[in-house]
Design an enzyme around this catalytic site. Sequence first.
Site, PDB file in Angstrom:
ATOM      1  N   THR A  97      10.321   3.181   0.214  1.00 22.94           N
ATOM      2  CA  THR A  97      10.500   1.951  -0.559  1.00 22.94           C
ATOM      3  C   THR A  97      11.005   2.362  -1.944  1.00 22.94           C
ATOM      4  O   THR A  97      10.262   2.933  -2.738  1.00 22.94           O
ATOM      5  CB  THR A  97       9.178   1.169  -0.686  1.00 22.94           C
ATOM      6  OG1 THR A  97       8.635   0.983   0.624  1.00 22.94           O
ATOM      7  CG2 THR A  97       9.417  -0.180  -1.324  1.00 22.94           C
ATOM      8  N   LYS A 172      11.654  -5.936   1.553  1.00 27.54           N
ATOM      9  CA  LYS A 172      10.417  -5.141   1.478  1.00 27.54           C
ATOM     10  C   LYS A 172       9.708  -5.371   0.127  1.00 27.54           C
ATOM     11  O   LYS A 172       8.481  -5.496   0.074  1.00 27.54           O
ATOM     12  CB  LYS A 172      10.754  -3.656   1.668  1.00 27.54           C
ATOM     13  CG  LYS A 172       9.620  -2.692   1.416  1.00 27.54           C
ATOM     14  CD  LYS A 172       8.502  -2.832   2.433  1.00 27.54           C
ATOM     15  CE  LYS A 172       7.264  -2.073   2.002  1.00 27.54           C
ATOM     16  NZ  LYS A 172       6.114  -2.342   2.855  1.00 27.54           N
ATOM     17  N   LYS A 240       4.175   1.030  -8.106  1.00 27.31           N
ATOM     18  CA  LYS A 240       5.625   1.311  -8.144  1.00 27.31           C
ATOM     19  C   LYS A 240       6.419   0.159  -7.505  1.00 27.31           C
ATOM     20  O   LYS A 240       7.437  -0.286  -8.028  1.00 27.31           O
ATOM     21  CB  LYS A 240       5.868   2.643  -7.411  1.00 27.31           C
ATOM     22  CG  LYS A 240       7.279   3.055  -7.148  1.00 27.31           C
ATOM     23  CD  LYS A 240       7.787   2.940  -5.728  1.00 27.31           C
ATOM     24  CE  LYS A 240       6.966   3.387  -4.589  1.00 27.31           C
ATOM     25  NZ  LYS A 240       7.520   3.156  -3.263  1.00 27.31           N
TER      26      LYS A 240
END
Length: 304
Positions: A97, A172, A240
């Site tokens: 990701t 995502k 993150k």
Amino acid sequence: MSQSIGFIGLGIMGQPMALNLLNAGHKLAVFNRTRVKAEPLERAGARVAGSPAEAACDAEFVITIVSDSAAMEEVVLGKGGVLETIGSSAVLIDSSTISPTVSRKLACHLAGKGAAMLDAPVTGSKHGAEKGELTFMIGGERKTLDRVLPVLQLLGKKHIYCGQNGAGLSAKLAQNAIQATMVEVFCEGFVLAAKAGVKPTTMFEIIQSSMARASLTDFKAPFIFKGDFTPYFPLKLMHKDLQLALEAAYAQNVTMPTAASVKEVYGAAKAKGKGDLDYAAVITVLEEIAGVEVRDGAAKTSRS
Ligand code: NAP
């Protein structure tokens, strides 16, 4: 048909994914920055490469799943990186990701060598990776996806095509912003109830009988009640992902006020040294402020 696959990144997710490919009979060259994590794969029959370039050399497909954008840039563009050796008909499938912008930049570099790239981030956590039941969100050329699908089917049960390069990652980031917020607000509610003397098990029964019930919090609650924050998805990575979602929102004039404030709570937990724990450890920050713990059926105040 057995294929030659380079696999880079053998963390919580990468280890079981690589093992599933080996068990299905594919020829794997694996690379992990910390070599010791490659040893279980070596015992299972993989060749251990000394660099990402060595893992990508002669591979039909290269699969990457590393922490963040900086790691992915190093793996592809750095010294001994994938770009040095990837073949002109190879496909790089990145399941990390990372920033959609960085992913598109890497796709351009690979296109310069004739190779294709898909962003293919996943959801399903460690369990989904172990069982080969991940859900993939995919960006890139549809015909490239068709080519790699038999391999991705060994790793996941759903493969959802989202659009051109970066689109899988955009999906995502949206999904993780929702997930991070759900867990954090679940924790807020349980801390509030515990402070008022309502047992976590009582509160859980109420949630499970209400429209607020969700499979995500059904899964996380027993771990929270035991204070077991063994990482399925490390808190620092959720932090993150919230940052990446907010950067994407800024770039597109999208407002995400709830995700922005939730990110600060995860940030506080990370600053308190909880980054390597599961992201459900976000509750510890709320507990500390309220002076109460949500544990094992009994709400324990810090005074008791
Ligand atoms: P992890 O256990 O922390 O593993 C991270 C991997 O990245 C390790 O192999 C690490 O190597 C490697 N790495 C980090 N920096 C690197 C660098 N500069 N160069 C080369 N390799 C580097 O994380 P994870 O949970 O497997 O997650 C991996 C990715 O999948 C992340 O982007 C995460 O957001 C995403 N993801 C995770 C989950 C989950 O539930 N865990 C679910 C969906 C998506 P070392 O061993 O040397 O540190």
